[in-house]
Structure formats: C-alpha cells, structure tokens
Scaffold this motif. Structure first.
Motif, PDB file in Angstrom:
ATOM      1  N   VAL A 113       0.840  -1.208   0.000  1.00 46.75           N
ATOM      2  CA  VAL A 113       0.000   0.000   0.000  1.00 46.75           C
ATOM      3  C   VAL A 113       0.876   1.260   0.000  1.00 46.75           C
ATOM      4  O   VAL A 113       0.600   2.219  -0.721  1.00 46.75           O
ATOM      5  CB  VAL A 113      -0.987  -0.014   1.198  1.00 46.75           C
ATOM      6  N   ALA A 114       1.960   1.232   0.779  1.00 50.81           N
ATOM      7  CA  ALA A 114       2.862   2.395   0.819  1.00 50.81           C
ATOM      8  C   ALA A 114       3.464   2.661  -0.562  1.00 50.81           C
ATOM      9  O   ALA A 114       3.541   3.813  -1.017  1.00 50.81           O
ATOM     10  CB  ALA A 114       3.962   2.174   1.848  1.00 50.81           C
ATOM     11  N   VAL A 115       3.866   1.594  -1.252  1.00 45.38           N
ATOM     12  CA  VAL A 115       4.461   1.736  -2.589  1.00 45.38           C
ATOM     13  C   VAL A 115       3.405   2.258  -3.573  1.00 45.38           C
ATOM     14  O   VAL A 115       3.654   3.198  -4.343  1.00 45.38           O
ATOM     15  CB  VAL A 115       5.049   0.383  -3.065  1.00 45.38           C
ATOM     16  N   GLN A 116       2.221   1.651  -3.500  1.00 43.98           N
ATOM     17  CA  GLN A 116       1.120   2.039  -4.397  1.00 43.98           C
ATOM     18  C   GLN A 116       0.777   3.525  -4.195  1.00 43.98           C
ATOM     19  O   GLN A 116       0.644   4.274  -5.176  1.00 43.98           O
ATOM     20  CB  GLN A 116      -0.078   1.160  -4.021  1.00 43.98           C
ATOM     21  N   GLU A 117       0.664   3.935  -2.934  1.00 42.48           N
ATOM     22  CA  GLU A 117       0.286   5.326  -2.658  1.00 42.48           C
ATOM     23  C   GLU A 117       1.397   6.306  -3.060  1.00 42.48           C
ATOM     24  O   GLU A 117       1.124   7.400  -3.542  1.00 42.48           O
ATOM     25  CB  GLU A 117      -0.077   5.503  -1.176  1.00 42.48           C
ATOM     26  N   ASN A 118       2.650   5.880  -2.903  1.00 43.07           N
ATOM     27  CA  ASN A 118       3.748   6.776  -3.279  1.00 43.07           C
ATOM     28  C   ASN A 118       3.811   6.965  -4.793  1.00 43.07           C
ATOM     29  O   ASN A 118       3.998   8.087  -5.280  1.00 43.07           O
ATOM     30  CB  ASN A 118       5.085   6.243  -2.750  1.00 43.07           C
ATOM     31  N   ILE A 119       3.627   5.878  -5.535  1.00 45.57           N
ATOM     32  CA  ILE A 119       3.635   5.983  -7.006  1.00 45.57           C
ATOM     33  C   ILE A 119       2.446   6.834  -7.463  1.00 45.57           C
ATOM     34  O   ILE A 119       2.587   7.694  -8.346  1.00 45.57           O
ATOM     35  CB  ILE A 119       3.620   4.585  -7.660  1.00 45.57           C
ATOM     36  N   ALA A 120       1.284   6.611  -6.861  1.00 47.39           N
ATOM     37  CA  ALA A 120       0.089   7.393  -7.218  1.00 47.39           C
ATOM     38  C   ALA A 120       0.347   8.889  -6.992  1.00 47.39           C
ATOM     39  O   ALA A 120       0.006   9.728  -7.820  1.00 47.39           O
ATOM     40  CB  ALA A 120      -1.105   6.922  -6.392  1.00 47.39           C
ATOM     41  N   ARG A 121       0.984   9.195  -5.872  1.00 48.36           N
ATOM     42  CA  ARG A 121       1.316  10.600  -5.547  1.00 48.36           C
ATOM     43  C   ARG A 121       2.250  11.184  -6.608  1.00 48.36           C
ATOM     44  O   ARG A 121       2.040  12.281  -7.119  1.00 48.36           O
ATOM     45  CB  ARG A 121       1.978  10.644  -4.171  1.00 48.36           C
ATOM     46  N   LEU A 122       3.299  10.425  -6.967  1.00 44.35           N
ATOM     47  CA  LEU A 122       4.276  10.931  -7.943  1.00 44.35           C
ATOM     48  C   LEU A 122       3.629  11.145  -9.305  1.00 44.35           C
ATOM     49  O   LEU A 122       3.979  12.088 -10.023  1.00 44.35           O
ATOM     50  CB  LEU A 122       5.460   9.960  -8.062  1.00 44.35           C
ATOM     51  N   LEU A 123       2.689  10.262  -9.675  1.00 44.14           N
ATOM     52  CA  LEU A 123       2.051  10.368 -10.991  1.00 44.14           C
ATOM     53  C   LEU A 123       0.831  11.286 -10.976  1.00 44.14           C
ATOM     54  O   LEU A 123       0.297  11.627 -12.035  1.00 44.14           O
ATOM     55  CB  LEU A 123       1.640   8.975 -11.489  1.00 44.14           C
ATOM     56  N   GLY A 124       0.366  11.647  -9.784  1.00 47.13           N
ATOM     57  CA  GLY A 124      -0.822  12.491  -9.681  1.00 47.13           C
ATOM     58  C   GLY A 124      -2.083  11.767 -10.107  1.00 47.13           C
ATOM     59  O   GLY A 124      -2.978  12.363 -10.721  1.00 47.13           O
ATOM     60  N   ILE A 125      -2.157  10.462  -9.793  1.00 55.32           N
ATOM     61  CA  ILE A 125      -3.353   9.679 -10.133  1.00 55.32           C
ATOM     62  C   ILE A 125      -3.836   8.947  -8.871  1.00 55.32           C
ATOM     63  O   ILE A 125      -3.121   8.888  -7.861  1.00 55.32           O
ATOM     64  CB  ILE A 125      -3.087   8.662 -11.279  1.00 55.32           C
ATOM     65  N   ALA A 126      -5.034   8.374  -8.944  1.00 54.13           N
ATOM     66  CA  ALA A 126      -5.586   7.659  -7.786  1.00 54.13           C
ATOM     67  C   ALA A 126      -4.831   6.344  -7.571  1.00 54.13           C
ATOM     68  O   ALA A 126      -4.361   5.716  -8.533  1.00 54.13           O
ATOM     69  CB  ALA A 126      -7.070   7.384  -8.013  1.00 54.13           C
ATOM     70  N   ALA A 127      -4.741   5.932  -6.321  1.00 55.81           N
ATOM     71  CA  ALA A 127      -4.009   4.698  -5.990  1.00 55.81           C
ATOM     72  C   ALA A 127      -4.632   3.462  -6.646  1.00 55.81           C
ATOM     73  O   ALA A 127      -3.914   2.494  -6.925  1.00 55.81           O
ATOM     74  CB  ALA A 127      -3.948   4.532  -4.471  1.00 55.81           C
ATOM     75  N   ASP A 128      -5.941   3.506  -6.933  1.00 55.54           N
ATOM     76  CA  ASP A 128      -6.549   2.318  -7.571  1.00 55.54           C
ATOM     77  C   ASP A 128      -6.237   2.242  -9.071  1.00 55.54           C
ATOM     78  O   ASP A 128      -6.737   1.381  -9.779  1.00 55.54           O
ATOM     79  CB  ASP A 128      -8.058   2.245  -7.295  1.00 55.54           C
ATOM     80  N   ARG A 129      -5.360   3.128  -9.523  1.00 60.30           N
ATOM     81  CA  ARG A 129      -4.853   3.058 -10.902  1.00 60.30           C
ATOM     82  C   ARG A 129      -3.399   2.596 -10.941  1.00 60.30           C
ATOM     83  O   ARG A 129      -2.725   2.686 -11.974  1.00 60.30           O
ATOM     84  CB  ARG A 129      -4.986   4.423 -11.594  1.00 60.30           C
ATOM     85  N   VAL A 130      -2.907   2.140  -9.787  1.00 57.46           N
ATOM     86  CA  VAL A 130      -1.508   1.703  -9.670  1.00 57.46           C
ATOM     87  C   VAL A 130      -1.468   0.257  -9.175  1.00 57.46           C
ATOM     88  O   VAL A 130      -1.769  -0.027  -8.008  1.00 57.46           O
ATOM     89  CB  VAL A 130      -0.734   2.607  -8.682  1.00 57.46           C
ATOM     90  N   GLY A 131      -1.102  -0.656 -10.064  1.00 57.61           N
ATOM     91  CA  GLY A 131      -0.968  -2.061  -9.667  1.00 57.61           C
ATOM     92  C   GLY A 131       0.452  -2.318  -9.175  1.00 57.61           C
ATOM     93  O   GLY A 131       1.421  -1.876  -9.800  1.00 57.61           O
ATOM     94  N   VAL A 132       0.573  -3.000  -8.034  1.00 56.33           N
ATOM     95  CA  VAL A 132       1.894  -3.338  -7.479  1.00 56.33           C
ATOM     96  C   VAL A 132       1.879  -4.807  -7.083  1.00 56.33           C
ATOM     97  O   VAL A 132       1.099  -5.214  -6.221  1.00 56.33           O
ATOM     98  CB  VAL A 132       2.224  -2.466  -6.248  1.00 56.33           C
ATOM     99  N   LYS A 133       2.732  -5.596  -7.738  1.00 55.55           N
ATOM    100  CA  LYS A 133       2.773  -7.028  -7.457  1.00 55.55           C
ATOM    101  C   LYS A 133       4.201  -7.447  -7.118  1.00 55.55           C
ATOM    102  O   LYS A 133       5.154  -6.862  -7.619  1.00 55.55           O
ATOM    103  CB  LYS A 133       2.242  -7.807  -8.669  1.00 55.55           C
ATOM    104  N   PHE A 134       4.307  -8.434  -6.264  1.00 56.44           N
ATOM    105  CA  PHE A 134       5.621  -8.936  -5.839  1.00 56.44           C
ATOM    106  C   PHE A 134       5.693 -10.423  -6.144  1.00 56.44           C
ATOM    107  O   PHE A 134       4.723 -11.152  -5.925  1.00 56.44           O
ATOM    108  CB  PHE A 134       5.822  -8.716  -4.330  1.00 56.44           C
ATOM    109  N   LYS A 135       6.855 -10.854  -6.627  1.00 55.81           N
ATOM    110  CA  LYS A 135       7.077 -12.276  -6.898  1.00 55.81           C
ATOM    111  C   LYS A 135       8.470 -12.658  -6.433  1.00 55.81           C
ATOM    112  O   LYS A 135       9.405 -11.858  -6.530  1.00 55.81           O
ATOM    113  CB  LYS A 135       7.018 -12.564  -8.415  1.00 55.81           C
ATOM    114  N   THR A 136       8.610 -13.887  -5.968  1.00 55.08           N
ATOM    115  CA  THR A 136       9.946 -14.460  -5.802  1.00 55.08           C
ATOM    116  C   THR A 136      10.347 -14.978  -7.184  1.00 55.08           C
ATOM    117  O   THR A 136       9.550 -14.926  -8.120  1.00 55.08           O
ATOM    118  CB  THR A 136       9.947 -15.640  -4.815  1.00 55.08           C
ATOM    119  N   ALA A 137      11.566 -15.494  -7.300  1.00 54.83           N
ATOM    120  CA  ALA A 137      11.953 -16.162  -8.544  1.00 54.83           C
ATOM    121  C   ALA A 137      12.105 -17.667  -8.275  1.00 54.83           C
ATOM    122  O   ALA A 137      12.835 -18.362  -8.987  1.00 54.83           O
ATOM    123  CB  ALA A 137      13.229 -15.567  -9.111  1.00 54.83           C
TER     124      ALA A 137
END
Ligand code: C5P
Ligand code: MG
Length: 160
Positions: A113-137
């Motif tokens: 959520v912190a990453v999503q909200e920070n990217i949304a802030r930088l882009l000036g868009i809503a957080a529900d327009r920012v997908g953030v996914k994590f994967k191991t390899a």
C-alpha cells in the motif's frame, strides 16, 4: 480517434550489502540493498521507462546518463517526475500503470500500500490506478539466488 498509448519498462540491479533497499520510493528495512549509480530503485526505473516508451522518447539512460555525476545517489523520484511531466506536456494523462517486482527476499507485501500510494502521488493519479505485485523467482536464476532484483512495468496513457 481514440488515442491510447502503452509503454513497457524493465530494470535489474545487483544486490549489495550495506546499500539501502528502496522500492517504489519506499525504504524497506533489510540488511542488503540494490547497487547502482542512483538510489537503484528498480521499480521507479522500470516505471519511468514505461512512460518514456509510451511516448517513444527513448529510455531512462538517455534522459539521465549514469555517467553524469549529478545523478549519483539521486532519488529516483526525479526520474519518474520528469517522465510524468513529459506525459502532461505532450497532452496525455496516465490512465493506469501495472508493475511487478521480482525479489527473492525480503517479503514485500506489507509495503504494497505504501508503494502504491507513493507511485500514485508521484504520478498524480488515484491509488486504484496503480498495480503493485511482488514475486519471488522460486530460488532459480540470479534473482532466485539473491544476486539481483528485477522490476517490470506497463503504463497506459490516454490523450487528455
Ligand atoms: O513468488 P511467489 O508466487 O511464491 O510469491 C507468493 C506471494 O508472496 C506473492 O503473491 C507476493 O504477494 C508475496 N511476495 C512478497 N515479497 C516478495 C515476493 C513475493 O511479499 N519478495
Ligand atoms: Mg535502474
């Protein structure tokens, strides 16, 4: 005519002891980080390239050469903000972005959520327009063996 553009970005940095681990502008507590000329934020670098790619404006290294001392240790916020300004200047709006960070460890999901909200802030868009996914390899390859981390991003721009 509907004017929609898509951009793709990818980045990869080596893991290094004693470096901060910064993902999407968020500092993650960890005994290692990612090595690089700037703050080595793989996610913001991939996202910056996705925006530049959608505009066919080359890549991050063209705009911010890693041989230039002014970018040494630079916060990657500046790279993404620059790309976002170019999007606006050319008459586009970021409709949404989607991203994947591939890192064997540490677990990143508590920071989503912190990453999503920070990217949304930088882009000036809503957080529900920012997908953030994590994967191991899955412990396979350089990422899986803990030698590096990767990020991928796509961005969709619409004419505003
Ligand atoms: O790679 P894998 O599919 O096993 O990851 C399972 C889940 O673990 C992911 O969906 C993600 O939410 C989480 N994860 C994480 N931090 C990582 C890698 C994965 O939180 N570094
Ligand atoms: Mg990079």
């Amino acid at each position: 005519m509907i004017d929609v553009r898509t951009g793709l970005g990818w980045d990869n940095h080596r893991i290094a002891e004693g470096r901060p681990l910064i993902i999407g502008g968020v500092t993650i507590p960890c005994e290692f980080g990612l090595d690089g000329h700037s703050d080595a934020d793989i996610l913001l670098h991939a996202l910056t390239d996705a925006l530049l790619g959608a505009l066919a404006l080359g890549d991050i290294g063209m705009h911010f050469p890693d041989t230039d001392p002014q970018w040494k240790g630079a916060s990657s916020d500046r790279f993404l903000l620059h790309a976002a300004a170019l999007v606006r200047e050319r008459g586009y709006t970021v409709s949404n972005v989607d991203t994947v960070v591939i890192l064997q460890r540490p677990k990143l999901k508590d920071y989503r959520v912190a990453v999503q909200e920070n990217i949304a802030r930088l882009l000036g868009i809503a957080a529900d327009r920012v997908g953030v996914k994590f994967k191991t390899a899955e412990k396979v390859g350089p990422v899986g063996e803990g030698k590096s981390g990767e990020a991928q991003a796509v961005a969709t721009l619409i004419r505003s």
